[in-house]
Motif scaffolding. Structure first.
Motif, PDB file in Angstrom:
ATOM      1  N   ARG A  97      -8.422  -5.170  -3.891  1.00  0.00           N
ATOM      2  CA  ARG A  97      -7.807  -3.840  -3.901  1.00  0.00           C
ATOM      3  C   ARG A  97      -8.497  -2.621  -3.307  1.00  0.00           C
ATOM      4  NH1 ARG A  97      -5.254  -5.069  -9.161  1.00  0.00           N
ATOM      5  NH2 ARG A  97      -3.061  -5.010  -8.850  1.00  0.00           N
ATOM      6  N   MET A  98      -9.873  -2.601  -3.619  1.00  0.00           N
ATOM      7  CA  MET A  98     -10.746  -1.414  -2.908  1.00  0.00           C
ATOM      8  C   MET A  98     -10.626  -1.705  -1.405  1.00  0.00           C
ATOM      9  SD  MET A  98     -13.869  -1.084  -5.738  1.00  0.00           S
ATOM     10  CE  MET A  98     -14.577   0.210  -5.027  1.00  0.00           C
TER      11      MET A  98
ATOM     12  N   LYS B 233       0.810  -1.296   0.053  1.00  0.00           N
ATOM     13  CA  LYS B 233       0.059  -0.129   0.010  1.00  0.00           C
ATOM     14  C   LYS B 233       0.962   1.327   0.057  1.00  0.00           C
ATOM     15  CE  LYS B 233      -2.768   0.003   3.406  1.00  0.00           C
ATOM     16  NZ  LYS B 233      -4.173  -0.075   4.337  1.00  0.00           N
TER      17      LYS B 233
ATOM     18  N   ASN C 147      -7.155  -0.051 -11.015  1.00  0.00           N
ATOM     19  CA  ASN C 147      -5.687  -0.267 -11.323  1.00  0.00           C
ATOM     20  C   ASN C 147      -5.276  -0.556 -12.781  1.00  0.00           C
ATOM     21  OD1 ASN C 147      -3.556  -0.317  -9.289  1.00  0.00           O
ATOM     22  ND2 ASN C 147      -3.300  -2.222 -10.207  1.00  0.00           N
TER      23      ASN C 147
ATOM     24  N   ASN D 145      -8.205   9.719 -11.052  1.00  0.00           N
ATOM     25  CA  ASN D 145      -7.706   9.114  -9.703  1.00  0.00           C
ATOM     26  C   ASN D 145      -8.916   8.398  -9.119  1.00  0.00           C
ATOM     27  OD1 ASN D 145      -5.481   9.449  -7.984  1.00  0.00           O
ATOM     28  ND2 ASN D 145      -5.392  11.278  -8.790  1.00  0.00           N
ATOM     29  N   TYR D 146     -10.064   8.790  -9.332  1.00  0.00           N
ATOM     30  CA  TYR D 146     -11.152   8.123  -8.782  1.00  0.00           C
ATOM     31  C   TYR D 146     -11.135   6.687  -9.218  1.00  0.00           C
ATOM     32  CZ  TYR D 146     -16.028   7.298  -7.505  1.00  0.00           C
ATOM     33  OH  TYR D 146     -17.252   6.833  -6.822  1.00  0.00           O
TER      34      TYR D 146
ATOM     35  N   SER E  48      -7.865   4.193  -8.766  1.00  0.00           N
ATOM     36  CA  SER E  48      -7.842   3.484  -7.639  1.00  0.00           C
ATOM     37  C   SER E  48      -8.878   2.279  -7.475  1.00  0.00           C
ATOM     38  CB  SER E  48      -8.302   4.616  -6.493  1.00  0.00           C
ATOM     39  OG  SER E  48      -9.538   4.981  -6.566  1.00  0.00           O
ATOM     40  N   ARG E  49     -10.001   2.071  -8.590  1.00  0.00           N
ATOM     41  CA  ARG E  49     -10.848   1.189  -8.512  1.00  0.00           C
ATOM     42  C   ARG E  49     -10.343   0.130  -9.463  1.00  0.00           C
ATOM     43  NH1 ARG E  49     -13.071   5.330  -6.394  1.00  0.00           N
ATOM     44  NH2 ARG E  49     -14.803   5.464  -5.002  1.00  0.00           N
TER      45      ARG E  49
ATOM     46  N   GLN F 134      -7.076   0.350  -1.010  1.00  0.00           N
ATOM     47  CA  GLN F 134      -7.500   1.676  -1.011  1.00  0.00           C
ATOM     48  C   GLN F 134      -8.275   2.130   0.433  1.00  0.00           C
ATOM     49  OE1 GLN F 134      -6.357   3.722  -3.425  1.00  0.00           O
ATOM     50  NE2 GLN F 134      -5.547   2.119  -4.502  1.00  0.00           N
ATOM     51  N   ASP F 135      -8.532   1.150   1.180  1.00  0.00           N
ATOM     52  CA  ASP F 135      -9.127   1.202   2.376  1.00  0.00           C
ATOM     53  C   ASP F 135     -10.531   1.734   2.221  1.00  0.00           C
ATOM     54  OD1 ASP F 135      -6.769   0.405   4.142  1.00  0.00           O
ATOM     55  OD2 ASP F 135      -6.078   2.433   4.054  1.00  0.00           O
TER      56      ASP F 135
ATOM     57  N   LYS G 249       0.650   4.282  -2.864  1.00  0.00           N
ATOM     58  CA  LYS G 249       0.334   5.443  -2.383  1.00  0.00           C
ATOM     59  C   LYS G 249       1.376   6.477  -3.087  1.00  0.00           C
ATOM     60  CE  LYS G 249      -3.447   5.006  -0.535  1.00  0.00           C
ATOM     61  NZ  LYS G 249      -4.044   4.567   0.747  1.00  0.00           N
TER      62      LYS G 249
END
Lengths: 82, 188
Positions: B143-144, A56, B30, B23-24, B27-28, B148-149, A60
């Motif tokens: 991943r999400m 992670k 990848n 970006n949105y 992160s989903r 990505q938390d 990031k």
């Protein structure tokens, strides 16, 4: 009350995200006491979480954005349709 | 107080929103190319639907709502029958031994020094390879949730799945990743 290995390891996974209930954790611990394979899984799962956290940090730090050229091309295509 | 009426200005969409939407998306999904295509499709869909824009939400919120639908469509596509067949089972799914470990999937102990293995910079590369071996749907949810938390509820709502679906996916992804890292990293 009695869990299968599939159920036990699912609870183990949930607890890695802090989303296992207390009762689930009690059942998991009883299962692990009796099942060597799930005990190994459970110990290694904590290590896997550490690996994911390392990963992670790397992700990031990566730049993840569109290049200027890509944006220019996209702009042209959008304006064409306007 | 009168409510502000928002207006669309498609001429400035790329400048104002491309980075945010990209970006949105990345992160989903990848994947750079997939994310780029989804963003572009969102702008096209936005142009087509621009007469339906009522100005109640901001331009960006409106574009995001279109993008969300595009991402769900993408998720459905990768959730095809073929993608389902790729899942490796770790436990017997029926019969007398239902729920027990399948012999060759049983966790074995790791021979490499764990602390050292985690500090190794190559870890990320090895892990990324293992995630890449997962069925795409599993990789996306994993991943999400993990990288990505995102909250459980948020993922479920966004992908239209139940929380028990989500945990089955996370569980299968994690057991598969554990096995992959066991072979390629901890016992290599």
């Amino acid at each position: 009350m009695k869990l299968t290995c599939d159920e036990a390891t699912t609870i183990c996974d949930k607890s890695q995200y802090g989303e296992a209930s207390l009762w689930d954790k009690i059942k998991l611990n009883i299962h692990i006491f009796l099942c060597k394979n799930c005990g190994t899984y459970s110990k290694q799962n904590v290590v896997m979480t550490k690996c994911f956290n390392k990963h992670k940090e790397v992700i990031k730090k990566e730049e993840r954005c569109l290049g200027d050229e890509e944006k220019k091309t996209m702009e042209q295509e959008v304006l064409e349709k306007l | 107080m009168t409510q502000k009426i928002h207006k669309l200005s498609p001429n400035d969409w790329i400048k104002l929103h491309a980075d945010y939407l990209f970006n949105y998306t990345i992160s989903r999904v990848n994947n750079h190319e997939v994310a780029k295509d989804l963003v572009q499709e969102t702008f096209f869909a936005g142009l087509k639907a621009k007469d339906n824009f009522q100005g109640k939400a901001s331009e960006r919120t409106w574009l995001i709502s279109i993008l969300k639908r595009k991402i769900i469509d993408h998720y459905r596509k990768i959730n095809s029958a073929k993608a389902k067949a790729e899942v490796k089972m770790n436990f017997y799914s029926d019969g007398e031994r239902e729920g027990e470990w399948i012999e060759e999937r049983v966790p074995s102990s790791w021979v490499n020094n764990i602390e050292k293995s985690i500090e190794n910079e190559e870890l990320s590369v090895a892990l990324e390879k293992c995630i890449g071996n997962l069925p795409k749907k599993y990789a996306m949810v994993f991943r999400m949730k993990t990288i990505q938390d995102f909250g459980t509820e948020e993922i479920c709502k966004e992908l239209n799945i139940t929380s028990s679906n989500l945990w089955v996916i996370i569980h299968r992804a994690r057991t598969q990743l554990r096995k992959c890292m066991e072979v390629n990293w901890f016992n290599n």
